[in-house]
Design a protein around this motif. Structure first.
Motif, PDB file in Angstrom:
ATOM      1  N   VAL A 241       0.869  -1.178   0.000  1.00 38.93           N
ATOM      2  CA  VAL A 241       0.000   0.000   0.000  1.00 38.93           C
ATOM      3  C   VAL A 241       0.904   1.225   0.000  1.00 38.93           C
ATOM      4  CG1 VAL A 241      -1.819   1.282   1.182  1.00 38.93           C
ATOM      5  CG2 VAL A 241      -1.831  -1.224   1.225  1.00 38.93           C
ATOM      6  N   LEU A 242       0.697   2.090  -0.987  1.00 39.79           N
ATOM      7  CA  LEU A 242       1.543   3.265  -1.206  1.00 39.79           C
ATOM      8  C   LEU A 242       0.744   4.506  -0.822  1.00 39.79           C
ATOM      9  CD1 LEU A 242       2.780   2.182  -4.760  1.00 39.79           C
ATOM     10  CD2 LEU A 242       3.638   1.440  -2.524  1.00 39.79           C
ATOM     11  N   TRP A 243       1.279   5.270   0.103  1.00 39.73           N
ATOM     12  CA  TRP A 243       0.546   6.384   0.701  1.00 39.73           C
ATOM     13  C   TRP A 243       1.092   7.741   0.254  1.00 39.73           C
ATOM     14  CZ3 TRP A 243      -3.365   5.976   4.480  1.00 39.73           C
ATOM     15  CH2 TRP A 243      -3.636   4.677   4.941  1.00 39.73           C
TER      16      TRP A 243
ATOM     17  N   LEU B 128       5.766   5.592   1.701  1.00 45.14           N
ATOM     18  CA  LEU B 128       5.284   6.969   1.743  1.00 45.14           C
ATOM     19  C   LEU B 128       5.797   7.646   0.477  1.00 45.14           C
ATOM     20  CD1 LEU B 128       3.772   9.047   3.541  1.00 45.14           C
ATOM     21  CD2 LEU B 128       6.009   9.696   4.476  1.00 45.14           C
ATOM     22  N   VAL B 129       4.880   8.129  -0.347  1.00 46.63           N
ATOM     23  CA  VAL B 129       5.245   8.691  -1.655  1.00 46.63           C
ATOM     24  C   VAL B 129       4.758  10.135  -1.688  1.00 46.63           C
ATOM     25  CG1 VAL B 129       5.125   8.397  -4.146  1.00 46.63           C
ATOM     26  CG2 VAL B 129       4.958   6.392  -2.657  1.00 46.63           C
TER      27      VAL B 129
ATOM     28  N   ILE C  53       9.881  17.429   0.523  1.00 45.04           N
ATOM     29  CA  ILE C  53      11.277  17.015   0.522  1.00 45.04           C
ATOM     30  C   ILE C  53      11.545  16.021   1.643  1.00 45.04           C
ATOM     31  CG2 ILE C  53      12.032  19.137  -0.609  1.00 45.04           C
ATOM     32  CD1 ILE C  53      13.018  20.157   2.064  1.00 45.04           C
ATOM     33  N   ARG C  54      12.703  15.367   1.576  1.00 43.95           N
ATOM     34  CA  ARG C  54      13.006  14.244   2.453  1.00 43.95           C
ATOM     35  C   ARG C  54      12.911  14.602   3.941  1.00 43.95           C
ATOM     36  NH1 ARG C  54      13.658   8.714   3.474  1.00 43.95           N
ATOM     37  NH2 ARG C  54      14.333   8.395   1.356  1.00 43.95           N
ATOM     38  N   ARG C  55      13.410  15.766   4.326  1.00 45.05           N
ATOM     39  CA  ARG C  55      13.399  16.064   5.762  1.00 45.05           C
ATOM     40  C   ARG C  55      11.976  16.220   6.288  1.00 45.05           C
ATOM     41  NH1 ARG C  55      13.808  21.852   7.157  1.00 45.05           N
ATOM     42  NH2 ARG C  55      13.917  23.138   5.268  1.00 45.05           N
ATOM     43  N   MET C  56      11.060  16.699   5.450  1.00 41.78           N
ATOM     44  CA  MET C  56       9.668  16.769   5.849  1.00 41.78           C
ATOM     45  C   MET C  56       9.065  15.367   5.922  1.00 41.78           C
ATOM     46  SD  MET C  56       6.862  18.428   6.596  1.00 41.78           S
ATOM     47  CE  MET C  56       7.111  20.143   6.119  1.00 41.78           C
ATOM     48  N   ALA C  57       9.318  14.555   4.913  1.00 44.36           N
ATOM     49  CA  ALA C  57       8.777  13.197   4.885  1.00 44.36           C
ATOM     50  C   ALA C  57       9.272  12.376   6.073  1.00 44.36           C
ATOM     51  CB  ALA C  57       9.146  12.517   3.579  1.00 44.36           C
ATOM     52  N   ASP C  58      10.557  12.474   6.370  1.00 42.15           N
ATOM     53  CA  ASP C  58      11.114  11.734   7.502  1.00 42.15           C
ATOM     54  C   ASP C  58      10.501  12.192   8.816  1.00 42.15           C
ATOM     55  OD1 ASP C  58      12.721  10.166   5.916  1.00 42.15           O
ATOM     56  OD2 ASP C  58      14.551  11.340   6.243  1.00 42.15           O
TER      57      ASP C  58
ATOM     58  N   ALA D  89       5.976   2.383  10.437  1.00 44.11           N
ATOM     59  CA  ALA D  89       4.902   2.599   9.476  1.00 44.11           C
ATOM     60  C   ALA D  89       5.290   2.320   8.031  1.00 44.11           C
ATOM     61  CB  ALA D  89       4.378   4.032   9.601  1.00 44.11           C
ATOM     62  N   PHE D  90       6.542   2.600   7.647  1.00 44.45           N
ATOM     63  CA  PHE D  90       6.897   2.567   6.230  1.00 44.45           C
ATOM     64  C   PHE D  90       8.201   1.814   5.993  1.00 44.45           C
ATOM     65  CE2 PHE D  90       4.474   6.518   6.876  1.00 44.45           C
ATOM     66  CZ  PHE D  90       3.396   6.239   6.043  1.00 44.45           C
ATOM     67  N   ASP D  91       8.170   0.966   4.969  1.00 40.75           N
ATOM     68  CA  ASP D  91       9.401   0.293   4.532  1.00 40.75           C
ATOM     69  C   ASP D  91      10.257   1.218   3.675  1.00 40.75           C
ATOM     70  OD1 ASP D  91       8.844  -2.529   5.445  1.00 40.75           O
ATOM     71  OD2 ASP D  91       7.100  -2.225   4.162  1.00 40.75           O
ATOM     72  N   VAL D  92       9.608   2.109   2.938  1.00 44.42           N
ATOM     73  CA  VAL D  92      10.288   2.965   1.966  1.00 44.42           C
ATOM     74  C   VAL D  92       9.665   4.352   2.020  1.00 44.42           C
ATOM     75  CG1 VAL D  92      10.533   3.399  -0.527  1.00 44.42           C
ATOM     76  CG2 VAL D  92      10.962   1.117   0.385  1.00 44.42           C
ATOM     77  N   VAL D  93      10.493   5.376   1.879  1.00 40.26           N
ATOM     78  CA  VAL D  93      10.024   6.749   1.713  1.00 40.26           C
ATOM     79  C   VAL D  93      10.568   7.279   0.397  1.00 40.26           C
ATOM     80  CG1 VAL D  93      10.074   9.110   2.596  1.00 40.26           C
ATOM     81  CG2 VAL D  93       9.870   7.190   4.194  1.00 40.26           C
ATOM     82  N   VAL D  94       9.683   7.738  -0.482  1.00 46.81           N
ATOM     83  CA  VAL D  94      10.068   8.389  -1.728  1.00 46.81           C
ATOM     84  C   VAL D  94       9.678   9.855  -1.606  1.00 46.81           C
ATOM     85  CG1 VAL D  94       9.706   8.526  -4.210  1.00 46.81           C
ATOM     86  CG2 VAL D  94       9.789   6.288  -3.090  1.00 46.81           C
ATOM     87  N   ALA D  95      10.663  10.742  -1.651  1.00 43.38           N
ATOM     88  CA  ALA D  95      10.420  12.165  -1.437  1.00 43.38           C
ATOM     89  C   ALA D  95      10.617  12.953  -2.730  1.00 43.38           C
ATOM     90  CB  ALA D  95      11.356  12.701  -0.351  1.00 43.38           C
TER      91      ALA D  95
END
Length: 240
Positions: A19-21, A119-120, A124-129, A139-145
């Protein structure tokens, strides 16, 4: 996407491989924070910014948003605009992080079932992290920022990258989005997409499942939605 398929639904149907969020507006309701930052930033440079201006950027990449702000008179570089807006939103998040109804609960159920997640986001990455770390479980295996993809949404690149990183086929994934731009990206990548309407109006006849909320959405709903998406994808063109 039509709401009816055959009676074969429920627990006998397969779960999605992942599931991609989307993040802003889907997982957390940060869109008002972004718009507040835009209003203040444009005003500081002598311009005005309307709700319609802000709504037009929902789901867009931050570099596109920065160029639009420049067109409204903001005399900063694209990166300076992005950094300023990100800082503003992070300050607001520290005061209050507003989860979207049902999103955290569904995310937890998905993780408890052992389903992969990503999390897609075009943030930017610092916000996503920061948002990912605010969840009180893994919660997430992968973060794409947004600062890590060559092409922003509505291009399929962000969702294709997430599926590749998870080692799954996009057609076995469900993507959850709130904006036309994000849904265009998810659909183009070949996922089965759920559009949860919030700030931006969504078509009710698009190539996605339209939902007013994630409240009450459970794993069996995801099974049925994935099967419906695969059924329609297998139909000859023009028969959907």
């Amino acid at each position: 996407m039509t709401e009816t398929i055959s009676a074969a639904a429920g627990r006998d149907l397969p779960l999605p491989d992942a599931v991609l969020w989307d993040m802003d507006g889907t997982l957390v309701d940060t869109e008002p924070y972004w718009q507040e930052s835009q209003v203040v930033l444009v005003a500081e440079h002598g311009g005005s910014w309307s709700r319609e201006d802000g709504d037009s950027l929902i789901g867009s990449g931050l570099w596109h948003s920065a160029r639009v702000l420049q067109e409204h008179g903001v005399k900063l570089s694209e990166q300076e605009i992005i950094d300023r807006m990100t800082d503003d939103v992070l300050v607001s998040i520290e005061k209050h992080l507003p989860w979207r109804p049902g999103a955290r609960e569904l995310l937890r159920e998905v993780r408890d079932a052992g389903i992969k997640t990503a999390l897609v986001t075009m943030s930017i990455r610092r916000m996503a992290d920061h948002i990912a770390a605010a969840v009180d479980f893994d919660a997430f295996d992968v973060v794409v920022a947004g600062d890590e993809v060559e092409h922003a949404k509505p291009h399929p690149d962000p969702y294709l990258r997430a599926a590749e990183a998870l080692g799954v086929d996009p057609s076995s994934c469900i993507a959850i989005e709130d904006s036309p731009t994000g849904l265009a990206s998810a659909v183009a990548a070949g996922t089965t997409a759920i559009g949860v309407e919030h700030h931006a109006p969504l078509r009710t006849d698009g190539d996605f499942v339209h939902r007013a909320t994630l409240e009450g959405v459970r794993l069996d709903d995801l099974r049925e939605i994935l099967s419906r998406g695969r059924l329609l994808a297998d139909l000859p063109e023009g028969d959907a």
